[in-house]
Design a protein around this motif. Structure first.
Motif, PDB file in Angstrom:
ATOM      1  N   GLY A 173       5.975  18.216   3.578  1.00  0.00           N
ATOM      2  CA  GLY A 173       6.317  16.792   3.635  1.00  0.00           C
ATOM      3  C   GLY A 173       5.067  15.936   3.604  1.00  0.00           C
ATOM      4  N   ARG A 174       4.042  16.409   4.292  1.00  0.00           N
ATOM      5  CA  ARG A 174       2.778  15.679   4.342  1.00  0.00           C
ATOM      6  C   ARG A 174       2.160  15.575   2.943  1.00  0.00           C
ATOM      7  N   THR A 175       2.159  16.698   2.230  1.00  0.00           N
ATOM      8  CA  THR A 175       1.604  16.692   0.879  1.00  0.00           C
ATOM      9  C   THR A 175       2.383  15.737  -0.023  1.00  0.00           C
ATOM     10  N   GLU A 176       3.718  15.725   0.127  1.00  0.00           N
ATOM     11  CA  GLU A 176       4.542  14.823  -0.682  1.00  0.00           C
ATOM     12  C   GLU A 176       4.163  13.364  -0.430  1.00  0.00           C
ATOM     13  N   VAL A 177       3.978  13.028   0.852  1.00  0.00           N
ATOM     14  CA  VAL A 177       3.640  11.635   1.179  1.00  0.00           C
ATOM     15  C   VAL A 177       2.229  11.315   0.680  1.00  0.00           C
ATOM     16  N   TRP A 178       1.316  12.267   0.837  1.00  0.00           N
ATOM     17  CA  TRP A 178      -0.051  12.038   0.338  1.00  0.00           C
ATOM     18  C   TRP A 178      -0.051  11.738  -1.154  1.00  0.00           C
ATOM     19  N   ASN A 179       0.729  12.515  -1.905  1.00  0.00           N
ATOM     20  CA  ASN A 179       0.769  12.285  -3.349  1.00  0.00           C
ATOM     21  C   ASN A 179       1.339  10.908  -3.656  1.00  0.00           C
ATOM     22  N   ALA A 180       2.361  10.506  -2.892  1.00  0.00           N
ATOM     23  CA  ALA A 180       2.955   9.183  -3.095  1.00  0.00           C
ATOM     24  C   ALA A 180       1.919   8.091  -2.811  1.00  0.00           C
ATOM     25  N   VAL A 181       1.142   8.267  -1.750  1.00  0.00           N
ATOM     26  CA  VAL A 181       0.125   7.259  -1.413  1.00  0.00           C
ATOM     27  C   VAL A 181      -0.948   7.215  -2.507  1.00  0.00           C
ATOM     28  N   ARG A 182      -1.351   8.393  -2.977  1.00  0.00           N
ATOM     29  CA  ARG A 182      -2.364   8.431  -4.038  1.00  0.00           C
ATOM     30  C   ARG A 182      -1.894   7.686  -5.276  1.00  0.00           C
ATOM     31  N   SER A 183      -0.608   7.814  -5.621  1.00  0.00           N
ATOM     32  CA  SER A 183      -0.122   7.157  -6.831  1.00  0.00           C
ATOM     33  C   SER A 183      -0.165   5.642  -6.677  1.00  0.00           C
ATOM     34  N   LEU A 184      -0.030   5.172  -5.439  1.00  0.00           N
ATOM     35  CA  LEU A 184      -0.101   3.731  -5.193  1.00  0.00           C
ATOM     36  C   LEU A 184      -1.482   3.199  -5.442  1.00  0.00           C
ATOM     37  N   VAL A 185      -2.443   3.973  -4.958  1.00  0.00           N
ATOM     38  CA  VAL A 185      -3.813   3.510  -5.004  1.00  0.00           C
ATOM     39  C   VAL A 185      -4.293   3.414  -6.448  1.00  0.00           C
ATOM     40  N   ASP A 186      -3.766   4.300  -7.291  1.00  0.00           N
ATOM     41  CA  ASP A 186      -4.112   4.215  -8.712  1.00  0.00           C
ATOM     42  C   ASP A 186      -3.702   2.865  -9.288  1.00  0.00           C
ATOM     43  N   GLY A 187      -2.653   2.273  -8.718  1.00  0.00           N
ATOM     44  CA  GLY A 187      -2.193   0.966  -9.191  1.00  0.00           C
ATOM     45  C   GLY A 187      -2.984  -0.194  -8.615  1.00  0.00           C
ATOM     46  N   GLY A 188      -4.016   0.076  -7.822  1.00  0.00           N
ATOM     47  CA  GLY A 188      -4.886  -0.990  -7.326  1.00  0.00           C
ATOM     48  C   GLY A 188      -4.493  -1.554  -5.970  1.00  0.00           C
ATOM     49  N   THR A 189      -3.470  -0.972  -5.342  1.00  0.00           N
ATOM     50  CA  THR A 189      -3.053  -1.463  -4.023  1.00  0.00           C
ATOM     51  C   THR A 189      -4.111  -1.113  -2.972  1.00  0.00           C
ATOM     52  N   THR A 190      -4.375  -2.051  -2.072  1.00  0.00           N
ATOM     53  CA  THR A 190      -5.252  -1.774  -0.935  1.00  0.00           C
ATOM     54  C   THR A 190      -4.402  -1.156   0.162  1.00  0.00           C
ATOM     55  N   VAL A 191      -4.885  -0.064   0.746  1.00  0.00           N
ATOM     56  CA  VAL A 191      -4.097   0.605   1.789  1.00  0.00           C
ATOM     57  C   VAL A 191      -4.914   0.715   3.068  1.00  0.00           C
TER      58      VAL A 191
END
Ligand SMILES: Nc1ncnc2c1ncn2[C@@H]1O[C@H](COP(=O)(O)OP(=O)(O)OP(=O)(O)O)[C@@H](O)[C@H]1O
Ligand SMILES: [Mg+2]
Length: 325
Positions: A173-191
């Motif tokens: 589950g952790r890996t799934e969420v990490w991948n989701a967060v990574r995909s956001l950052v590619d779009g330029g979102t600040t996290v």
């Protein structure tokens, strides 16, 4: 806001709950389009910080700006630009994933058709399209957290706060969420994400701010924090434990007189070194010259765990000493 302006600026932030000081002068700067981890043990002040930045809680002192707006003076401007994934899920268990997302869309006044379209888009993006009609109560932990993440993104925020996004999830589950967060950052979102997991900070964050007792005790890239522990370690495993003391003097030279730790049972010795390659070369040569046989020689960076314990553990001990009995 210019591209070079930071997305988040926190200066001397203070917050007390009655007599409990949760934030005691926190400083933090997050450049646009980066991932910043706020790493700290239970009660360090992570959620308090996130809630202040998300305009859900008012601070008592210091300053906090998000997207160029002061959180106390212009909370509406801030709200308009942020998304928040809280520490505890906000989705309705009885509804399906799609229904939850549509409901959030309507809350944000998207209108039925746009809310439905956005829900589909987000379900697709986070690998939830197949499960969109299943009640959330039957989701796995990882799926649920990805749905939370989707819900926080309905309004396409430029800045996203994630409060312990993976606490309680299994490794998958952790890996799934990490991948989701990574995909956001590619779009330029600040996290800005809070976490108790060093590995999470190491995996996701450009910079890490370690907080303890409501203030920052260290801030830097994971590598910089590791370097603060005194750089690399050289570790040698010998074939013959009888050569341990001879080897210790060799390693001691490579470590420029630094302390050499020995473990006779495992025929192992190690020391901190400053110039890694020089230390390695010198050790290999000097061991060979002295006729000492090594089974293994490695250079190892300290783990973020060691750094974290070093930073927070030391402060905790000091605090204990200062407490009158
Ligand atoms: N509503 C409240 N009333 C009183 N004290 C509070 C309140 N909320 C938090 N605190 C206290 O303030 C401190 C910081 O809490 P906070 O929730 O910000 O920590 P945290 O880093 O998010 O911890 P965790 O990892 O457990 O989520 C803690 O000592 C906590 O007990
Ligand atoms: Mg918390």
């Amino acid at each position: 806001m210019a591209d070079s302006d930071p997305a988040i600026v926190v200066e001397g932030l203070r917050k007390s709950y009655r007599d409990k000081q949760a934030l005691t002068g926190l400083d933090l700067t997050v450049p646009q389009g980066t991932v910043h981890a706020v790493l700290g043990p239970n009660g360090a002040g992570k959620t308090t910080c996130v809630r202040i930045l998300a305009t859900l809680l008012r601070h008592d002192g210091g300053r906090a700006e998000v997207a160029g707006y002061d959180v106390l003076r212009d909370p509406d401007q801030v709200r308009y630009r942020i998304g928040l994934l809280g520490q505890h899920a906000a989705v309705d268990e009885e509804l399906s994933g799609r229904q939850n997302l549509e409901m959030f869309g309507r809350l944000y006044r998207l209108g039925g058709r746009r809310a439905a379209a956005r829900a589909d888009e987000l379900l697709e993006r986070f690998g939830l399209a197949d499960t969109g009609t299943k009640a959330v109560g039957r989701y796995s932990g990882g799926m649920r957290r990805r749905l939370d993440l989707a819900a926080s993104l309905i309004m396409r925020p430029r800045i996203l706060f994630l409060d312990e996004p993976t606490t309680g999830l299994d490794p998958r589950g952790r890996t799934e969420v990490w991948n989701a967060v990574r995909s956001l950052v590619d779009g330029g979102t600040t996290v800005l994400l809070t976490t108790q997991y060093l590995e999470e900070a190491d995996q996701l964050a450009d910079r890490v701010c370690v907080i303890d007792g409501g203030r920052a005790v260290a801030d830097g890239t994971a590598d910089e924090l590791k370097a603060r522990l005194g750089g690399d370690r050289i570790e040698v495993v010998l074939r013959d434990a009888g050569q341990l003391s001879a080897a210790a003097s060799v390693v001691g030279m490579a470590a420029r007189g630094g302390e050499v730790e020995t473990d006779p049972d495992r025929r192992r010795l190690g020391a901190r070194v400053t110039d890694r390659i020089t230390a390695l070369t010198e050790t290999v040569r000097a061991l060979a010259a002295a006729g000492i046989e090594a089974e293994d020689i490695v250079l190892r960076r300290p783990t973020l765990d060691e750094v974290f314990l070093h930073l927070t553990g030391e402060r905790a001990e000091t605090a204990e000493e200062e407490t009158p009995v």
